[in-house]
Design an enzyme around this catalytic site. Structure first.
Site, mmCIF file in Angstrom:
data_model
loop_
_atom_site.group_PDB
_atom_site.id
_atom_site.type_symbol
_atom_site.label_atom_id
_atom_site.label_comp_id
_atom_site.label_asym_id
_atom_site.label_seq_id
_atom_site.Cartn_x
_atom_site.Cartn_y
_atom_site.Cartn_z
ATOM 1 N N HIS A 192 -50.359 -11.156 -63.392
ATOM 2 C CA HIS A 192 -49.241 -10.458 -63.358
ATOM 3 C C HIS A 192 -48.059 -10.969 -64.238
ATOM 4 O O HIS A 192 -48.214 -12.309 -64.156
ATOM 5 C CB HIS A 192 -48.680 -10.109 -61.642
ATOM 6 C CG HIS A 192 -47.556 -9.247 -61.617
ATOM 7 N ND1 HIS A 192 -46.198 -9.531 -61.911
ATOM 8 C CD2 HIS A 192 -47.857 -8.133 -61.184
ATOM 9 C CE1 HIS A 192 -45.722 -8.527 -61.609
ATOM 10 N NE2 HIS A 192 -46.220 -7.552 -61.400
ATOM 11 N N GLU A 210 -48.033 -3.001 -67.991
ATOM 12 C CA GLU A 210 -46.573 -2.976 -67.489
ATOM 13 C C GLU A 210 -45.605 -3.814 -68.462
ATOM 14 O O GLU A 210 -45.634 -5.128 -68.346
ATOM 15 C CB GLU A 210 -46.734 -3.971 -66.174
ATOM 16 C CG GLU A 210 -47.568 -3.514 -64.950
ATOM 17 C CD GLU A 210 -47.111 -4.214 -63.918
ATOM 18 O OE1 GLU A 210 -47.019 -5.390 -63.631
ATOM 19 O OE2 GLU A 210 -46.812 -3.417 -62.797
HETATM 20 O O1 LIG Z 1 -46.294 -5.089 -59.407
HETATM 21 C C1 LIG Z 1 -45.614 -4.324 -59.832
HETATM 22 C C2 LIG Z 1 -44.970 -4.183 -61.206
HETATM 23 O O2 LIG Z 1 -44.265 -5.472 -61.303
HETATM 24 C C3 LIG Z 1 -43.860 -3.164 -61.041
HETATM 25 O O3 LIG Z 1 -42.606 -3.376 -60.311
HETATM 26 P P1 LIG Z 1 -41.737 -2.406 -60.146
HETATM 27 O O4 LIG Z 1 -42.432 -1.256 -59.624
HETATM 28 O O5 LIG Z 1 -40.584 -2.970 -59.043
HETATM 29 O O6 LIG Z 1 -41.057 -2.029 -61.415
#
Ligand SMILES: O=C[C@H](O)COP(=O)(O)O
Length: 220
Positions: free
Chosen positions: A91, A139
């Protein structure tokens, strides 16, 4: 069936008893929704959730080690032992080295755990796909926690990541994440070829988490 994984991160709104309550809300919504839904709580809350909620639980991170003299580290074998379904790997808030990612994807396969390798652009998605994880989750870090959905802000990153991953291994499922909060964001992601989403703040930090979950899956 498309996938929704909700990462509780270290948000206070998703920790302790609140983590169990949120996991129960996810379970209730999942029973009515046309999505596979799972949660990724803090390590400290996993046992309570597994004991109290019928839902797949993912770790937010796993270390590229085995049993042994590894202070403060969590080997994949311990996830298996606890009945944890799988883990986010690499992550953006818990980056790993390439060799660690490869080790974990391979060991997860041997143990029957589900690997979700997180990537930050098309190139790293292509590289991660070379290890044939179960999922990659694209992401863009700059959108994480922004409330600006990646499926609208950077559709080309999602679309090209899907293409790159599936070209490497057509079996890989591709999630996208960062700023996802509404059913519209989820549909936009799937229109770009994604197999689902990974999200956190849109649900965990919502004033009404159950309502946010229902909106996310199109029940409201
Ligand atoms: O693990 C989730 C991601 O880091 C996205 O985070 P978010 O939905 O707060 O933008």
């Amino acid at each position: 069936m498309a996938t929704i994984i909700i990462n509780f991160k270290a948000y206070r709104e998703g920790s302790g008893e609140r983590a169990v309550a949120l996991a129960k809300a996810v379970r209730e919504v999942a029973e009515k929704a046309d999505f596979y839904m799972a949660v990724a709580p803090s390590f400290l809350d996993i046992s309570d959730i597994l004991r109290n909620v019928e839902i797949d639980v993912f770790a937010q991170h796993t270390d590229a080690v085995g049993y042994g003299s590894n202070t403060g580290r969590i080997p994949p074998e311990m996830l298996k032992e606890k009945g944890i379904r799988g883990s986010l790997i690499n992550h953006s808030e818990r980056r790993l080295r390439l060799a660690d990612i490869e080790f974990l994807v391979s060991r997860f396969r041997e143990l029957g755990l589900t690997s979700v390798v997180c990537t930050n652009n098309v190139a790293t998605t292509q590289a991660a796909a070379a290890f044939s994880p179960d999922y990659v989750a694209i992401e863009p870090p700059e959108l994480i926690g922004s409330g600006i959905p990646v499926s609208k802000a950077e559709p080309e990153v999602v679309e090209n990541s899907v293409k790159a991953a599936k070209k490497m291994d057509s079996e890989i499922r591709v999630l996208c994440g960062a700023g996802i909060a509404t059913y519209e964001d989820v549909v936009a992601a799937m229109d770009l070829g994604a197999d689902g989403v990974l999200l956190a703040s849109g649900v965990v930090k919502a004033k009404d988490q159950k309502k946010a979950l229902e909106e996310l899956v199109g029940l409201r």
